[in-house]
Design a protein around this motif. Structure first.
Motif, PDB file in Angstrom:
ATOM      1  N   ILE A 118      14.672  41.964  62.244  1.00 36.37           N
ATOM      2  CA  ILE A 118      13.941  42.509  63.813  1.00 36.37           C
ATOM      3  C   ILE A 118      13.419  43.885  63.504  1.00 36.37           C
ATOM      4  CG2 ILE A 118      14.559  43.193  66.273  1.00 36.37           C
ATOM      5  CD1 ILE A 118      16.899  41.287  66.177  1.00 36.37           C
ATOM      6  N   ARG A 132      -0.781  48.794  54.347  1.00 35.98           N
ATOM      7  CA  ARG A 132      -1.382  48.943  55.811  1.00 35.98           C
ATOM      8  C   ARG A 132      -2.430  49.808  55.868  1.00 35.98           C
ATOM      9  NH1 ARG A 132       1.562  45.696  59.438  1.00 35.98           N
ATOM     10  NH2 ARG A 132       0.765  46.908  61.028  1.00 35.98           N
ATOM     11  N   LYS A 166      11.034  47.244  64.501  1.00 38.48           N
ATOM     12  CA  LYS A 166      11.156  48.353  65.436  1.00 38.48           C
ATOM     13  C   LYS A 166      10.743  48.092  66.925  1.00 38.48           C
ATOM     14  CE  LYS A 166       7.819  51.017  62.926  1.00 38.48           C
ATOM     15  NZ  LYS A 166       7.618  51.969  61.597  1.00 38.48           N
ATOM     16  N   VAL A 205      11.155  38.570  63.098  1.00 41.48           N
ATOM     17  CA  VAL A 205      10.232  38.620  62.162  1.00 41.48           C
ATOM     18  C   VAL A 205      10.785  37.715  60.986  1.00 41.48           C
ATOM     19  CG1 VAL A 205       8.857  39.603  60.461  1.00 41.48           C
ATOM     20  CG2 VAL A 205       9.544  41.024  62.383  1.00 41.48           C
ATOM     21  N   GLU A 260      -1.814  34.653  58.809  1.00 39.76           N
ATOM     22  CA  GLU A 260      -2.207  36.036  58.558  1.00 39.76           C
ATOM     23  C   GLU A 260      -2.338  36.436  56.979  1.00 39.76           C
ATOM     24  OE1 GLU A 260      -1.998  38.618  60.654  1.00 39.76           O
ATOM     25  OE2 GLU A 260      -1.618  37.649  62.261  1.00 39.76           O
ATOM     26  N   GLU A 272      -5.535  38.444  56.132  1.00 39.33           N
ATOM     27  CA  GLU A 272      -5.398  39.963  55.404  1.00 39.33           C
ATOM     28  C   GLU A 272      -5.841  40.046  54.161  1.00 39.33           C
ATOM     29  OE1 GLU A 272      -1.938  41.064  58.642  1.00 39.33           O
ATOM     30  OE2 GLU A 272      -1.351  40.998  56.845  1.00 39.33           O
ATOM     31  N   CYS A 282       4.037  46.648  53.588  1.00 41.18           N
ATOM     32  CA  CYS A 282       4.464  45.386  54.031  1.00 41.18           C
ATOM     33  C   CYS A 282       3.983  44.120  53.247  1.00 41.18           C
ATOM     34  CB  CYS A 282       4.276  45.457  55.707  1.00 41.18           C
ATOM     35  SG  CYS A 282       2.643  45.158  56.069  1.00 41.18           S
ATOM     36  N   GLY A 326      12.456  49.883  54.752  1.00 34.38           N
ATOM     37  CA  GLY A 326      12.792  49.229  56.091  1.00 34.38           C
ATOM     38  C   GLY A 326      12.912  47.924  55.876  1.00 34.38           C
ATOM     39  N   LEU A 327      12.094  47.342  56.760  1.00 32.80           N
ATOM     40  CA  LEU A 327      12.388  45.881  56.854  1.00 32.80           C
ATOM     41  C   LEU A 327      11.728  45.156  55.658  1.00 32.80           C
ATOM     42  CD1 LEU A 327      13.120  43.429  58.753  1.00 32.80           C
ATOM     43  CD2 LEU A 327      10.632  43.485  60.070  1.00 32.80           C
ATOM     44  N   GLU A 337       2.118  52.099  55.769  1.00 33.12           N
ATOM     45  CA  GLU A 337       3.353  51.471  55.143  1.00 33.12           C
ATOM     46  C   GLU A 337       3.258  50.337  54.308  1.00 33.12           C
ATOM     47  OE1 GLU A 337       6.176  50.912  58.404  1.00 33.12           O
ATOM     48  OE2 GLU A 337       5.943  53.308  58.886  1.00 33.12           O
ATOM     49  N   LEU A 379      -4.488  51.378  61.590  1.00 34.99           N
ATOM     50  CA  LEU A 379      -3.795  50.489  62.187  1.00 34.99           C
ATOM     51  C   LEU A 379      -2.693  51.317  63.358  1.00 34.99           C
ATOM     52  CD1 LEU A 379      -2.486  47.488  60.071  1.00 34.99           C
ATOM     53  CD2 LEU A 379      -4.019  47.396  61.739  1.00 34.99           C
ATOM     54  N   ARG A 380      -2.668  50.654  64.435  1.00 31.94           N
ATOM     55  CA  ARG A 380      -1.780  51.423  65.452  1.00 31.94           C
ATOM     56  C   ARG A 380      -0.250  51.618  65.102  1.00 31.94           C
ATOM     57  NH1 ARG A 380      -0.164  49.989  70.971  1.00 31.94           N
ATOM     58  NH2 ARG A 380      -0.417  47.595  70.235  1.00 31.94           N
ATOM     59  N   ARG A 381       0.305  50.257  64.631  1.00 35.98           N
ATOM     60  CA  ARG A 381       1.481  50.205  64.129  1.00 35.98           C
ATOM     61  C   ARG A 381       1.629  50.297  62.503  1.00 35.98           C
ATOM     62  NH1 ARG A 381       5.431  45.937  66.401  1.00 35.98           N
ATOM     63  NH2 ARG A 381       4.156  44.393  65.089  1.00 35.98           N
TER      64      ARG A 381
END
Ligand SMILES: CCC(=O)SCCNC(=O)CCNC(=O)[C@H](O)C(C)(C)COP(=O)(O)OP(=O)(O)OC[C@H]1O[C@@H](n2cnc3c(N)ncnc32)[C@H](O)[C@@H]1OP(=O)(O)O
Ligand SMILES: [Mg+2]
Length: 243
Positions: free
Chosen positions: A114, A60, A116, A121, A92, A96, A72, A191-192, A70, A64-66
């Motif tokens: 799910i 990412r 954060k 998702v 998407e 992207e 993904c 993570g996810l 990271e 990006l704000r989120r």
């Protein structure tokens, strides 16, 4: 087509066919679509390279704000124009990394996760060609790379890290470091995103990983669904008590 190319093509088809059959057993369709959480989808793009399955991932953008920086999968939040989770993932992925929806063979939707921010998702699995040349949208994606799917059951560099969600759910997250020979860079997948990659590898290879997973591997379908429902219940209870 030369004999060698014909053989490679047959091998590619057989790897895809075996994976396709396994994935279809795990298709959840729209079974979780009614859950009252905001929705997002990711595309798990599978390709066959040198006779082996590989997964395409993105890094990412730092703007990006989120989750800046990271790793993904291509994906994002559902929009009103999307008819279902598959539409969101394909739209998407096009935005992207420039992947055209007609160049994706969608196979299935897997058990959701799910994030954060308490988004539901949904991972959508699809085959793409190994010749795909990504065109990263610099506003959202700073890099694109591929990892052999087998790395997510037999990693060289693996850690498990504790986490606690905003809803109070406690667990452990997978964290892989992958040294990419193509980019001569290391990527941390955790993570996810790591959770989805591991589950996909378990579904396709049906082999015990070299690290602990929280599933009963002899009953992977029910075990993965129970795992998700447990997580969902903790998020749902928390949302209710905040009303
Ligand atoms: C459980 C906790 C963890 O696992 S954290 C550990 C590791 N991290 C991960 O595994 C990442 C997991 N997260 C994800 O996969 C994604 O965040 C998911 C949940 C799929 C959501 O997708 P996400 O990429 O955030 O949403 P999105 O693509 O819809 O939007 C991202 C932001 O970009 C913006 N955007 C959109 N288009 C443009 C554009 N053309 N130019 C500039 N910006 C653009 C969107 O507005 C969005 O911004 P914002 O996030 O709303 O501030
Ligand atoms: Mg996104």
């Amino acid at each position: 087509m030369a004999a060698e190319e014909r053989e490679e093509e047959m091998e590619r088809k057989s790897v895809r066919e075996k994976a396709r059959l396994r994935l279809r057993e795990f298709d959840v369709g729209d079974r979780f679509s009614h859950l009252p959480l905001p929705k997002a989808s990711v595309l798990l793009p599978l390709m066959v390279r040198a006779g082996k399955l590989h997964l395409l991932l993105t890094v990412r953008s730092m703007q990006l704000r989120r989750s800046p920086g990271e790793v993904c999968f291509p994906g994002g939040k559902s929009e009103a124009i999307d008819k279902d989770e598959i539409d969101t993932a394909l739209r998407e992925a096009k935005e992207e990394v420039g992947l055209q929806p007609e160049n994706v063979e969608v196979i299935c939707r897997l058990v959701p996760g799910i994030d954060k921010m308490n988004y539901l998702v949904t991972p959508v699995v699809g085959f793409i060609e190994d010749t795909f040349q990504p065109i990263p949208n610099p506003d959202e994606v700073s890099n694109v790379f591929v990892v052999p799917l087998e790395y997510f059951v037999k990693p060289l560099n693996y850690q498990t890290v504790p986490y606690k969600t905003s809803s109070g759910y406690q667990g452990r997250m997978h964290s892989f470091t992958y040294d990419d020979p193509e980019h001569k860079m290391s990527f941390r997948i955790w993570g996810l995103t790591a959770h989805f990659a591991v589950f996909l590898a378990l579904v396709i290879f049906r082999k015990r990983p070299t690290f602990e997973v929280g599933y009963d591997l002899d009953n992977l379908i029910s075990s993965s669904e129970n795992h998700f429902m447990h997580l969902y219940a903790s998020v749902y209870e928390r949302k209710k008590s905040n009303i």
